[in-house]
Design a protein around this motif. Structure first.
Motif, PDB file in Angstrom:
ATOM      1  N   UNK A 113      38.492  16.811 103.568  1.00  0.00           N
ATOM      2  CA  UNK A 113      36.875  16.561 103.722  1.00  0.00           C
ATOM      3  C   UNK A 113      36.842  15.710 104.946  1.00  0.00           C
ATOM      4  N   UNK A 114      37.754  14.931 105.341  1.00  0.00           N
ATOM      5  CA  UNK A 114      37.509  14.057 106.778  1.00  0.00           C
ATOM      6  C   UNK A 114      37.089  14.861 107.887  1.00  0.00           C
ATOM      7  N   UNK A 115      38.029  15.966 108.168  1.00  0.00           N
ATOM      8  CA  UNK A 115      37.914  16.817 109.216  1.00  0.00           C
ATOM      9  C   UNK A 115      36.481  17.450 109.421  1.00  0.00           C
ATOM     10  N   UNK A 116      35.799  17.991 108.307  1.00  0.00           N
ATOM     11  CA  UNK A 116      34.672  18.622 107.815  1.00  0.00           C
ATOM     12  C   UNK A 116      33.586  17.785 108.337  1.00  0.00           C
ATOM     13  N   UNK A 117      33.708  16.341 107.976  1.00  0.00           N
ATOM     14  CA  UNK A 117      32.790  15.433 108.221  1.00  0.00           C
ATOM     15  C   UNK A 117      32.705  15.173 109.790  1.00  0.00           C
ATOM     16  N   UNK A 118      33.916  14.886 110.258  1.00  0.00           N
ATOM     17  CA  UNK A 118      33.864  14.805 111.740  1.00  0.00           C
ATOM     18  C   UNK A 118      33.305  16.014 112.608  1.00  0.00           C
ATOM     19  N   UNK A 119      33.266  16.938 112.257  1.00  0.00           N
ATOM     20  CA  UNK A 119      32.583  18.282 112.689  1.00  0.00           C
ATOM     21  C   UNK A 119      31.091  18.119 112.678  1.00  0.00           C
ATOM     22  N   UNK A 120      30.565  17.336 111.485  1.00  0.00           N
ATOM     23  CA  UNK A 120      29.215  17.323 111.718  1.00  0.00           C
ATOM     24  C   UNK A 120      28.823  15.791 112.320  1.00  0.00           C
ATOM     25  N   UNK A 121      29.917  15.011 113.077  1.00  0.00           N
ATOM     26  CA  UNK A 121      29.418  13.949 113.999  1.00  0.00           C
ATOM     27  C   UNK A 121      29.608  12.604 113.102  1.00  0.00           C
ATOM     28  N   UNK A 122      30.140  12.857 111.810  1.00  0.00           N
ATOM     29  CA  UNK A 122      30.417  11.684 111.181  1.00  0.00           C
ATOM     30  C   UNK A 122      31.639  10.719 111.361  1.00  0.00           C
ATOM     31  N   UNK A 123      31.449   9.409 111.423  1.00  0.00           N
ATOM     32  CA  UNK A 123      32.480   8.521 111.209  1.00  0.00           C
ATOM     33  C   UNK A 123      32.769   8.462 109.836  1.00  0.00           C
ATOM     34  N   UNK A 124      33.986   8.200 109.451  1.00  0.00           N
ATOM     35  CA  UNK A 124      34.169   8.158 107.734  1.00  0.00           C
ATOM     36  C   UNK A 124      34.234   6.519 107.627  1.00  0.00           C
ATOM     37  N   UNK A 125      33.610   6.287 106.313  1.00  0.00           N
ATOM     38  CA  UNK A 125      33.807   4.738 105.787  1.00  0.00           C
ATOM     39  C   UNK A 125      34.573   4.971 104.392  1.00  0.00           C
ATOM     40  N   UNK A 126      34.775   3.993 103.687  1.00  0.00           N
ATOM     41  CA  UNK A 126      35.537   4.335 102.693  1.00  0.00           C
ATOM     42  C   UNK A 126      35.114   5.361 101.347  1.00  0.00           C
ATOM     43  N   UNK A 127      36.237   5.830 100.695  1.00  0.00           N
ATOM     44  CA  UNK A 127      36.102   6.766  99.829  1.00  0.00           C
ATOM     45  C   UNK A 127      36.200   6.292  98.485  1.00  0.00           C
ATOM     46  N   UNK A 128      35.244   6.598  97.572  1.00  0.00           N
ATOM     47  CA  UNK A 128      35.222   6.109  96.250  1.00  0.00           C
ATOM     48  C   UNK A 128      36.022   7.401  95.373  1.00  0.00           C
ATOM     49  N   UNK A 129      36.961   7.065  94.812  1.00  0.00           N
ATOM     50  CA  UNK A 129      37.473   8.242  93.740  1.00  0.00           C
ATOM     51  C   UNK A 129      37.229   7.771  92.392  1.00  0.00           C
TER      52      UNK A 129
ATOM     53  N   UNK B 284      31.552   8.168 101.986  1.00  0.00           N
ATOM     54  CA  UNK B 284      30.447   7.438 102.896  1.00  0.00           C
ATOM     55  C   UNK B 284      30.628   7.619 104.497  1.00  0.00           C
ATOM     56  N   UNK B 285      29.896   7.981 104.931  1.00  0.00           N
ATOM     57  CA  UNK B 285      30.121   8.291 106.632  1.00  0.00           C
ATOM     58  C   UNK B 285      28.661   7.975 107.046  1.00  0.00           C
ATOM     59  N   UNK B 286      28.867   7.680 108.564  1.00  0.00           N
ATOM     60  CA  UNK B 286      27.811   7.426 109.308  1.00  0.00           C
ATOM     61  C   UNK B 286      27.752   7.940 110.679  1.00  0.00           C
ATOM     62  N   UNK B 287      26.717   8.056 111.392  1.00  0.00           N
ATOM     63  CA  UNK B 287      26.586   8.840 112.736  1.00  0.00           C
ATOM     64  C   UNK B 287      25.178   8.480 113.207  1.00  0.00           C
ATOM     65  N   UNK B 288      25.043   8.732 114.532  1.00  0.00           N
ATOM     66  CA  UNK B 288      23.901   8.400 115.181  1.00  0.00           C
ATOM     67  C   UNK B 288      23.102   9.611 115.166  1.00  0.00           C
ATOM     68  N   UNK B 289      21.641   9.507 114.851  1.00  0.00           N
ATOM     69  CA  UNK B 289      20.844  10.691 114.717  1.00  0.00           C
ATOM     70  C   UNK B 289      19.326  10.485 115.505  1.00  0.00           C
TER      71      UNK B 289
END
Length: 238
Positions: free
Chosen positions: A149-165, A174-179
């Motif tokens: 999943x991480x590479x797919x979010x990066x393609x959308x411009x997101x920087x990853x935050x922690x993952x909850x399993x 959780x991920x964030x980006x500038x829009x």
């Protein structure tokens, strides 16, 4: 603090400016079993997002947003009617990929408050967006492992935050980006709105400063919950 993608059950995040000063409320996320909760800490945990696993509600609306039960009871004791909870069914996870369930926007031009920085563990200070833009924090659900999943979010411009399993095989990413941010389209018209401060007393002073507001939609089933935090609001009765 640089955000890293790690699996974790509890953490906090907030927006910081270029000087490292906190510019938003502190948001806390906690997972219990298959459920996810997100609190707005600066508001005393009075507002909460609850994403329960499917099947916990008779009407199928397993997600909700609004004031906590204890705070709603406190408001009623002061003869203040709390606004109704938003209740809906969050979108189902896709077989492959991710499904967005929450989007929170922090528009830089509307983060004017002075906020006392809290010293807490497991915290992530997210850089404020450029002038005229917003920092977006989104939550995605998926049944796919983080490494895919991480590479797919990066393609959308997101920087990853922690993952909850979760035990049921789902993940909350959780991920964030500038829009970009258009205030005329995104924010409600406050000129004709009625204000009241819901923090323990009924009467507003003639002038109140440094107020916070959480604007939100009312999602229908399968829709994304969208929130916008703005602060530094000044209210005057005159």
């Amino acid at each position: 603090m640089k955000a890293e993608t790690i699996e974790i059950k509890k953490f906090r995040f907030f927006i910081i400016d270029t000087e490292g000063k906190q510019r938003s409320s502190t948001w806390e996320t906690v997972s219990q079993k298959n459920d996810l909760y997100i609190f707005v800490n600066t508001l005393g945990k009075y507002q909460k997002i609850s994403l329960h696993s499917f099947g916990n509600s008779k009407d199928g609306k397993d997600s909700q947003f609004g004031f906590t039960k204890s705070y709603r009871t406190d408001l009623k004791s002061q003869e203040i009617d709390p606004p109704p909870l938003c209740r809906w069914r969050r979108p189902d996870c896709k077989v492959e990929g991710t499904t967005q369930v929450i989007k929170i926007l922090y528009p830089s031009d509307y983060l004017k408050a002075e906020i006392d920085h809290q010293s807490v563990k497991k915290k992530f200070g997210l850089q404020m967006a450029s002038k005229g833009k917003a920092t977006e924090v989104s939550v995605f659900y998926s049944t796919v492992e983080p490494d895919r999943i991480r590479p797919r979010l990066a393609e959308l411009g997101f920087t990853p935050l922690p993952v909850t399993a979760f035990p049921n095989g789902e993940y909350a990413y959780f991920a964030f980006r500038e829009v970009s941010f258009d205030a005329q389209k995104a924010l409600p018209e406050f000129g004709n709105s009625k204000f009241r401060k819901l923090d323990g007393f009924k009467n507003l002073k003639e002038k109140e400063k440094n107020l916070h507001a959480i604007c939100h939609n009312s999602p229908q089933d399968e829709e994304v919950l969208s929130l916008i935090e703005i602060n530094g609001i000044t209210f005057s009765k005159s």
